[in-house]
Enzyme design. Structure first.
Site, short mmCIF file in Angstrom:
data_model
loop_
_atom_site.label_atom_id
_atom_site.label_comp_id
_atom_site.label_asym_id
_atom_site.label_seq_id
_atom_site.Cartn_x
_atom_site.Cartn_y
_atom_site.Cartn_z
N ARG A 119 13.02 -39.06 15.19
CA ARG A 119 11.92 -38.48 15.92
C ARG A 119 10.79 -38.10 14.97
O ARG A 119 10.99 -37.82 13.82
CB ARG A 119 12.44 -37.24 16.67
CG ARG A 119 11.48 -36.65 17.67
CD ARG A 119 12.19 -35.66 18.58
NE ARG A 119 11.24 -34.90 19.38
CZ ARG A 119 10.74 -33.73 19.01
NH1 ARG A 119 11.12 -33.19 17.86
NH2 ARG A 119 9.88 -33.10 19.78
N LYS A 184 23.42 -31.28 11.25
CA LYS A 184 23.09 -32.41 12.12
C LYS A 184 24.12 -33.52 12.01
O LYS A 184 24.36 -34.07 10.94
CB LYS A 184 21.69 -32.94 11.78
CG LYS A 184 21.19 -33.99 12.77
CD LYS A 184 19.71 -34.21 12.63
CE LYS A 184 19.17 -35.23 13.63
NZ LYS A 184 17.71 -35.34 13.59
N ARG A 320 12.67 -25.06 14.75
CA ARG A 320 13.43 -24.75 13.55
C ARG A 320 13.99 -23.34 13.66
O ARG A 320 13.22 -22.39 13.93
CB ARG A 320 12.55 -24.84 12.29
CG ARG A 320 12.20 -26.26 11.88
CD ARG A 320 13.41 -26.96 11.28
NE ARG A 320 13.08 -28.30 10.83
CZ ARG A 320 13.13 -29.39 11.57
NH1 ARG A 320 13.49 -29.29 12.84
NH2 ARG A 320 12.82 -30.56 11.08
#
Length: 324
Positions: A119, A184, A320
């Protein structure tokens, strides 16, 4: 690629046997082994007088195995399945194919991406033969504006598949990250094209780390993990995992077309790891800090800024956690 298929089991294969199986000379085998290792980034060991082997075995993707692992009642949703050894980007490929009339339900997987994309223009690290790089093309009579929550719905599908495989502590970070222990593990990339009032097409891309060598992941600028790092987790078949993901993602595509994001909101809330925590939203050259107050039934993020609720659309911003 033929030489790698022979070596994929990680066992020792003699030069003579490889030469006979491939119909080439032993000198050609030597060149092919070293070229494949260099181009694909694979570590190939040469044992003097005995042959060659991959340091780490590979389960290469197989279209027939993937289709066979999808329940019969779900298989009809996949109109076309393409598996590539090497490609620029599965998403880019399907966007091009879509313009040439590729049907809804076209599924593309690859062993390696030379130009994998995440992204906001980020590079997705895509080494050969270890992870899942999957893209799915779907066509809707709807306009692009109503597809904003689709990446969130797809996130719940991926999280659900991983949870069903026995992986604990799976979470989601708005709008498109799949996490394990807040590191992640996978990312989704949604690309949409079409008329304002419809029809439209969407290519949904998924990158899932199953085994990501640290040397190849050195360029990643955020905490990451892979399935191999999950403690006490046995080996998961890439082909079976690809089949489970294809089954669930195509189901999401169908259901979203009829019902939108609303029915997926409870699942999103169950996996959301940052609701109620301080976060910062980055929008172009602006930043907004507040408490993550969940998402709307359309998939927009709600940010509580000292009692004032502001909403942000998934395609516009990056979230974030303040601690990172």
């Amino acid at each position: 690629m033929r030489i790698i298929r022979r070596l994929a089991d990680g066992e020792l294969h003699s030069g003579a046997d490889l030469a006979q199986a491939l119909g080439v000379s032993r000198a050609a085998v030597w060149k092919a082994v070293h070229k494949a290792g260099e181009i694909l980034g694979l570590e190939v060991r040469s044992v003097r007088g005995r042959g060659y082997r991959l340091v780490a075995p590979l389960e290469l993707l197989d279209a027939e195995r993937i289709l066979a692992a999808i329940p019969h009642q779900a298989r009809h949703r996949i109109e076309r399945l393409e598996v590539y050894a090497d490609i620029d980007s599965t998403n880019s490929h399907l966007m091009r194919e879509a313009q040439q009339g590729a049907p809804s339900g076209t599924l593309c997987l690859a062993e390696r991406q030379r130009a994998g994309r995440g992204r906001r223009g980020r590079t997705w690290i895509s080494p050969f033969g270890t992870n899942i790089y999957l893209s799915l093309l779907w066509r809707y009579p709807l306009g692009p504006a109503v597809l904003g929550g689709l990446s969130l719905a797809a996130g719940t599908a991926v999280a659900g598949v991983l949870e069903a495989e026995g992986i604990p502590d799976i979470g989601l970070k708005w709008p498109n990250d799949v996490l394990w222990h807040r590191r992640k593990l996978a990312g989704l990339l949604l690309e949409v094209a079409g008329e304002a009032q419809g029809p439209s097409l969407v290519v949904l891309g998924l990158g899932l780390n199953t085994r990501l060598p640290a040397a190849q992941a050195a360029a990643i600028d955020q905490p990451w993990t892979d399935l191999d790092s999950v403690a006490e987790l046995g080996a998961i078949s890439r082909n079976r995992l690809a089949a489970r993901l294809a089954e669930r993602l195509t189901d999401i595509m169908v259901r979203y077309g009829g019902d939108g994001f609303g029915p997926f909101l409870p699942a999103w809330e169950r996996f959301d790891r940052y609701r109620g925590e301080p976060v910062t939203i980055h929008l172009a050259d602006q930043s907004f800090s507040g408490m993550h107050a969940g998402v709307t039934p359309q998939g927009a993020l709600r940010l509580d800024m000292d009692g004032n609720i502001r909403t942000f659309q998934a395609g516009e911003v990056s979230l974030r956690p303040n601690a990172i």
